[in-house]
Design an enzyme around this catalytic site. Structure first.
Site, PDB file in Angstrom:
ATOM      1  N   LYS A 101      24.349 -16.477  10.013  1.00  0.00           N
ATOM      2  CA  LYS A 101      25.565 -17.142   9.547  1.00  0.00           C
ATOM      3  C   LYS A 101      25.429 -17.356   8.053  1.00  0.00           C
ATOM      4  O   LYS A 101      24.424 -16.983   7.446  1.00  0.00           O
ATOM      5  CB  LYS A 101      25.816 -18.463  10.270  1.00  0.00           C
ATOM      6  CG  LYS A 101      24.814 -19.569   9.954  1.00  0.00           C
ATOM      7  CD  LYS A 101      25.187 -20.845  10.701  1.00  0.00           C
ATOM      8  CE  LYS A 101      24.336 -21.998  10.251  1.00  0.00           C
ATOM      9  NZ  LYS A 101      24.758 -23.259  10.850  1.00  0.00           N
ATOM     10  N   THR A 160      12.421  -8.353   4.884  1.00  0.00           N
ATOM     11  CA  THR A 160      12.107  -6.976   4.490  1.00  0.00           C
ATOM     12  C   THR A 160      13.165  -6.356   3.596  1.00  0.00           C
ATOM     13  O   THR A 160      12.944  -5.279   3.042  1.00  0.00           O
ATOM     14  CB  THR A 160      11.952  -6.088   5.736  1.00  0.00           C
ATOM     15  OG1 THR A 160      13.190  -6.078   6.459  1.00  0.00           O
ATOM     16  CG2 THR A 160      10.828  -6.578   6.634  1.00  0.00           C
ATOM     17  N   LYS A 161      14.336  -7.030   3.485  1.00  0.00           N
ATOM     18  CA  LYS A 161      15.405  -6.500   2.633  1.00  0.00           C
ATOM     19  C   LYS A 161      16.141  -7.651   1.968  1.00  0.00           C
ATOM     20  O   LYS A 161      15.979  -8.814   2.342  1.00  0.00           O
ATOM     21  CB  LYS A 161      16.351  -5.606   3.426  1.00  0.00           C
ATOM     22  CG  LYS A 161      17.045  -6.287   4.571  1.00  0.00           C
ATOM     23  CD  LYS A 161      17.879  -5.295   5.371  1.00  0.00           C
ATOM     24  CE  LYS A 161      18.534  -5.997   6.540  1.00  0.00           C
ATOM     25  NZ  LYS A 161      19.332  -5.089   7.346  1.00  0.00           N
ATOM     26  N   ARG A 190      17.374 -11.346   9.820  1.00  0.00           N
ATOM     27  CA  ARG A 190      18.759 -10.883   9.854  1.00  0.00           C
ATOM     28  C   ARG A 190      19.672 -12.091   9.648  1.00  0.00           C
ATOM     29  O   ARG A 190      19.305 -13.217   9.976  1.00  0.00           O
ATOM     30  CB  ARG A 190      19.068 -10.170  11.163  1.00  0.00           C
ATOM     31  CG  ARG A 190      19.047 -11.078  12.353  1.00  0.00           C
ATOM     32  CD  ARG A 190      19.086 -10.350  13.695  1.00  0.00           C
ATOM     33  NE  ARG A 190      19.283 -11.254  14.789  1.00  0.00           N
ATOM     34  CZ  ARG A 190      18.436 -12.185  15.189  1.00  0.00           C
ATOM     35  NH1 ARG A 190      17.307 -12.348  14.573  1.00  0.00           N
ATOM     36  NH2 ARG A 190      18.720 -12.965  16.207  1.00  0.00           N
ATOM     37  N   HIS A 217       0.835  -1.203   0.000  1.00  0.00           N
ATOM     38  CA  HIS A 217       0.000   0.000   0.000  1.00  0.00           C
ATOM     39  C   HIS A 217       0.868   1.249   0.000  1.00  0.00           C
ATOM     40  O   HIS A 217       1.896   1.310   0.684  1.00  0.00           O
ATOM     41  CB  HIS A 217      -0.888   0.031   1.247  1.00  0.00           C
ATOM     42  CG  HIS A 217      -1.998  -0.954   1.220  1.00  0.00           C
ATOM     43  ND1 HIS A 217      -3.181  -0.710   0.580  1.00  0.00           N
ATOM     44  CD2 HIS A 217      -2.111  -2.193   1.743  1.00  0.00           C
ATOM     45  CE1 HIS A 217      -3.980  -1.749   0.721  1.00  0.00           C
ATOM     46  NE2 HIS A 217      -3.348  -2.675   1.421  1.00  0.00           N
TER      47      HIS A 217
END
Length: 163
Positions: A159, A141-142, A156, A89
């Site tokens: 390793k 998210t990335k 995140r 959105h």
């Protein structure tokens, strides 16, 4: 008509139903490799913008929204309950309700030989590299580099494979 058939056939169990979904997907997806298995109760929104390599497995209760384009590389396994979103959105104008601001479409790319764990959410615009493991319940998210093992919300790197 084939898209409607694909949506309506999502509940069937067993190898025959997997085979029927595969044949339908080959005819409507942007591209679809060999030996792709889409199990029961997988919802595919805009499958005509979906690209699948060979030997891709998508387990039950997953949701793939491909309006912005979704590409999944060969030998990738997607566990049950995964959500892949290629739209989001717009929210920039505080005076207009976000549901009235329209959508932004961003492609999602998942590399080859990657394992997406159960109940993972992958957001629009993310690229996940080759040979990655995304742990269960993570929110990606990335971008994720090749060989990374990621977990958490937001995901995140903890390793790299082979370390």
């Amino acid at each position: 008509m084939r898209i409607k058939m694909l949506v309506n056939k999502k509940k069937g169990e067993g190898l025959l139903s997997v085979g029927i979904r595969y044949v339908l997907l080959k005819s409507v997806a942007k591209s679809c490799g060999e030996a792709v298995a889409v199990y029961s109760n997988v919802y595919l929104k805009n499958p005509q913008k979906l690209e699948l390599g060979s030997n891709v497995t998508i387990q039950p209760m997953s949701y793939i929204e491909a309006s912005g384009g979704v590409k999944i590389g060969s030998d990738t396994s997607i566990a049950h309950g995964v959500s892949i979103m290629s739209e989001t959105h717009n929210t920039a104008d505080r005076e207009i309700p976000f549901k009235n601001q329209g959508m932004t479409y961003k492609p999602v790319v998942i590399g080859e030989d990657t394992w997406i764990g159960a109940k993972v959410t992958i957001l629009a615009g993310v690229t996940i590299g080759n040979k990655v493991i995304v742990g269960a319940n993570s929110v990606v998210t990335k971008d994720v580099p090749d060989y990374a093992v990621v977990v958490g919300s937001p995901a995140r790197i903890i390793k790299y494979r082979g370390e």
